[in-house]
Design a protein around this motif. Sequence first.
Motif, PDB file in Angstrom:
ATOM      1  N   VAL A  59     -48.852 -44.866 -37.734  1.00 32.70           N
ATOM      2  CA  VAL A  59     -48.807 -45.326 -36.348  1.00 32.70           C
ATOM      3  C   VAL A  59     -49.739 -46.519 -36.136  1.00 32.70           C
ATOM      4  CG1 VAL A  59     -49.218 -44.645 -33.942  1.00 32.70           C
ATOM      5  CG2 VAL A  59     -48.175 -43.029 -35.528  1.00 32.70           C
ATOM      6  N   PHE A 106     -56.704 -53.827 -44.280  1.00 33.67           N
ATOM      7  CA  PHE A 106     -56.334 -52.619 -43.547  1.00 33.67           C
ATOM      8  C   PHE A 106     -56.339 -51.390 -44.456  1.00 33.67           C
ATOM      9  CE2 PHE A 106     -53.196 -49.539 -42.103  1.00 33.67           C
ATOM     10  CZ  PHE A 106     -53.503 -49.379 -40.764  1.00 33.67           C
ATOM     11  N   PHE A 143     -62.292 -50.638 -40.322  1.00 35.05           N
ATOM     12  CA  PHE A 143     -61.462 -51.291 -39.308  1.00 35.05           C
ATOM     13  C   PHE A 143     -61.418 -50.431 -38.041  1.00 35.05           C
ATOM     14  CE2 PHE A 143     -56.959 -52.475 -37.950  1.00 35.05           C
ATOM     15  CZ  PHE A 143     -57.380 -53.589 -37.263  1.00 35.05           C
ATOM     16  N   TYR A 179     -52.959 -49.125 -31.861  1.00 39.05           N
ATOM     17  CA  TYR A 179     -54.286 -49.676 -31.585  1.00 39.05           C
ATOM     18  C   TYR A 179     -54.971 -48.870 -30.489  1.00 39.05           C
ATOM     19  CZ  TYR A 179     -57.712 -53.264 -30.214  1.00 39.05           C
ATOM     20  OH  TYR A 179     -58.845 -53.943 -29.906  1.00 39.05           O
ATOM     21  N   LEU A 237     -42.447 -53.614 -41.128  1.00 38.97           N
ATOM     22  CA  LEU A 237     -43.214 -54.153 -42.255  1.00 38.97           C
ATOM     23  C   LEU A 237     -42.439 -54.004 -43.558  1.00 38.97           C
ATOM     24  CD1 LEU A 237     -46.713 -52.902 -41.206  1.00 38.97           C
ATOM     25  CD2 LEU A 237     -45.753 -55.168 -41.038  1.00 38.97           C
ATOM     26  N   ILE A 279     -62.865 -51.506 -34.276  1.00 32.54           N
ATOM     27  CA  ILE A 279     -62.241 -51.684 -32.965  1.00 32.54           C
ATOM     28  C   ILE A 279     -62.755 -50.669 -31.958  1.00 32.54           C
ATOM     29  CG2 ILE A 279     -60.163 -52.902 -33.687  1.00 32.54           C
ATOM     30  CD1 ILE A 279     -58.637 -50.389 -33.501  1.00 32.54           C
ATOM     31  N   VAL A 297     -41.653 -41.553 -35.043  1.00 27.19           N
ATOM     32  CA  VAL A 297     -42.585 -42.614 -34.638  1.00 27.19           C
ATOM     33  C   VAL A 297     -43.123 -43.347 -35.866  1.00 27.19           C
ATOM     34  CG1 VAL A 297     -44.817 -43.081 -33.554  1.00 27.19           C
ATOM     35  CG2 VAL A 297     -43.224 -41.516 -32.463  1.00 27.19           C
ATOM     36  N   SER A 298     -43.434 -42.591 -36.915  1.00 23.18           N
ATOM     37  CA  SER A 298     -43.967 -43.214 -38.127  1.00 23.18           C
ATOM     38  C   SER A 298     -42.950 -44.163 -38.746  1.00 23.18           C
ATOM     39  CB  SER A 298     -44.357 -42.148 -39.157  1.00 23.18           C
ATOM     40  OG  SER A 298     -45.357 -41.334 -38.637  1.00 23.18           O
ATOM     41  N   TRP A 353     -44.584 -51.774 -29.812  1.00 23.68           N
ATOM     42  CA  TRP A 353     -44.683 -51.477 -31.244  1.00 23.68           C
ATOM     43  C   TRP A 353     -46.049 -51.907 -31.786  1.00 23.68           C
ATOM     44  CZ3 TRP A 353     -45.337 -54.663 -35.578  1.00 23.68           C
ATOM     45  CH2 TRP A 353     -45.165 -54.025 -36.802  1.00 23.68           C
ATOM     46  N   ARG A 354     -46.494 -53.078 -31.399  1.00 29.25           N
ATOM     47  CA  ARG A 354     -47.708 -53.616 -32.000  1.00 29.25           C
ATOM     48  C   ARG A 354     -48.967 -52.917 -31.501  1.00 29.25           C
ATOM     49  NH1 ARG A 354     -52.023 -55.303 -33.424  1.00 29.25           N
ATOM     50  NH2 ARG A 354     -52.521 -57.236 -34.491  1.00 29.25           N
ATOM     51  N   SER A 390     -42.772 -47.246 -36.792  1.00 28.27           N
ATOM     52  CA  SER A 390     -43.976 -48.058 -36.973  1.00 28.27           C
ATOM     53  C   SER A 390     -43.960 -48.807 -38.294  1.00 28.27           C
ATOM     54  CB  SER A 390     -45.220 -47.176 -36.927  1.00 28.27           C
ATOM     55  OG  SER A 390     -45.322 -46.558 -35.691  1.00 28.27           O
ATOM     56  N   PRO A 436     -49.052 -51.114 -37.586  1.00 24.75           N
ATOM     57  CA  PRO A 436     -48.704 -52.409 -36.979  1.00 24.75           C
ATOM     58  C   PRO A 436     -49.905 -53.312 -36.706  1.00 24.75           C
ATOM     59  CG  PRO A 436     -47.407 -50.689 -35.991  1.00 24.75           C
ATOM     60  CD  PRO A 436     -48.373 -50.001 -36.907  1.00 24.75           C
ATOM     61  N   CYS A 437     -51.096 -52.736 -36.575  1.00 25.98           N
ATOM     62  CA  CYS A 437     -52.292 -53.554 -36.336  1.00 25.98           C
ATOM     63  C   CYS A 437     -52.659 -54.400 -37.549  1.00 25.98           C
ATOM     64  CB  CYS A 437     -53.480 -52.670 -36.002  1.00 25.98           C
ATOM     65  SG  CYS A 437     -53.339 -51.919 -34.412  1.00 25.98           S
TER      66      CYS A 437
END
Lengths: 299, 276
Positions: free
Chosen positions: A115, B260, B267, A178, B32, B271, B24-25, A173-174, B28, A118-119
């Motif tokens: 999840v 990441f 990381f 976060y 990518l 944040i 959801v995964s 999504w992005r 996500s 995307p970050c």
Amino acid sequence: MEKKKKMSLVAKQRAAGWMFLILATAMIVVMSFYPMVQALITSFKTGTGKNFKWADPWNYNYIRMFQDKMFMKSVGNTFLYLIIQVPIMLILAILLAQLLNNKDLKFRGLFRTCVFLPCAVSLVSYSLIFKSIFATQGLVNMILTKMHIISENINWLGQTNTARFVIIIALIWRWTGYNMVFYLAGLQNIEYSVYEAAKIDGANAWKTFWYMTVPLLKPVIIMTFIMSINGTLQLFDESVNLTNGGPANTTITMSHYIYNNSFGQGVANFGYASAMSFFVLILVAILAAINLKVGDTRD
Amino acid sequence: MTEMKNKSAIQKRLIPTYIFLIIVSIISVFPLYWMITAATNQTVDVSRGKIWFGNYMVENFTNLVNSSNLWKSFGNSVLYATVQTILCIFVCSLAGYGFELYHDKAKDILFGILLMAMMIPGVATMIPLFTMMSKFKLLNTVWGFALPAISTPFMIMMFRQNSRNFPPDIMEAARIDGLSEFAIFFRMYMPVMKSTYAAAAVITFMNAWNAYLWPRVVMTDNRAQTMPMLIANLAGGYTIDYGMLMMGVLFCSLPTMIVFFVLQKQFTEGITGSVK
């Protein structure tokens, strides 16, 4: 004598304390506050190059701004993204955090990483990825055609409403992962035993969520809200790279429009752009203040 | 026995949760995954929605190298982001340390004022900053890129919050040993706060690497452009070579994705650093 020496030591330490701050403070003053004042001054000027002079009347740029249909449209677009995207994203993020905070759940780390993933990509990168997925000749149209939902390819980014939809989906999504990370961090500060107690008291999942999680997370929720509002009001990368503001500027954001008026193609209209950017600054300040006021219920 | 039964009952009740999280995964991760597979496919296949690896990777890569300043831009981004990161964590940690360990009323007021800078949008400062940078001949330089982002309220706040874990006893002991105030910072504080530095470095690097609006303003020369600017230009044309574009996007994302995966803990700490 002894006392005097000690005093000077304390004074020395005090002075050292200020020395630590000087560099950072000076840089914020020079790189943020000073330019902000400069922008305000510039917003009362008009013209370009050598003809750059005080506007007449002094609020010319501000009058122009409120009569500029395109700018008002960009304000409307930005608020549309704000009103639709931010609540969906934050609710989804808090829900995911709540689910992932369950100690009985397996593969929690894996789910969290997915999840949060995307970050790992930049805003330009994900905008371009979404651009390719939602291209007229692209994956989404292919899937929808195969499923016989559509018979003709949809020009997702070429129509106002679908383009807005894609921007909102991309933003959700992005940024959901976060924000979820903040909630997870907040939830981990809540003792697990509080939940156990609630369970014994017979509270169901919904009640626990609404009467315990939300109030306990309130400071974090307010913070993510302010961050999201701040971020959305300054939306730029997505507007430029996903739709380039189009079609016919119907998806353009405030920052994008300001950029186009100052560094984009055509004339560098620094005075007018500064006036609009000050409008954004005031909006951010007002919304943050409202949020803090609403959030502050200490009585 | 009953405990085992209990456990499987719990897992059974969690099935909807699992299904939801799996969906959801997938959502996500998919874009990518798409970026990576598309980088190995011809544009025609990308447009056809092929979601498996192809054998066009080398061609996409050669096209990218031939039609853009890939290595130059990559090098620029590495340089800019590294310089910004090092200076930012140094300047902000000094301030965070000062605000927390020497704090008094005047400094708290100053801190509050500095925090307000967080609310100043980038578009409001970009025009005066551009004028400033061009006056000092800093356009298209690493300094033009980094200077506005070296001292940030967010990072100062993060170092300030984390400095609470730094025991003041160490300071007293060091003072008795005759260390100067700055020596205490360099010899005691910095080594103790290693993990905070790591988290701050990761988040600053990511932000610097991903920056787009300011680089676009300050980098007027193509040879000074960053990776996000390069890939944005690739997508600017009327017909887009999606295979090549995704190869560029992949290159732009590679460093941040490595950071990441390798430094995810730092990381996350970075944040959420100020939530404590």
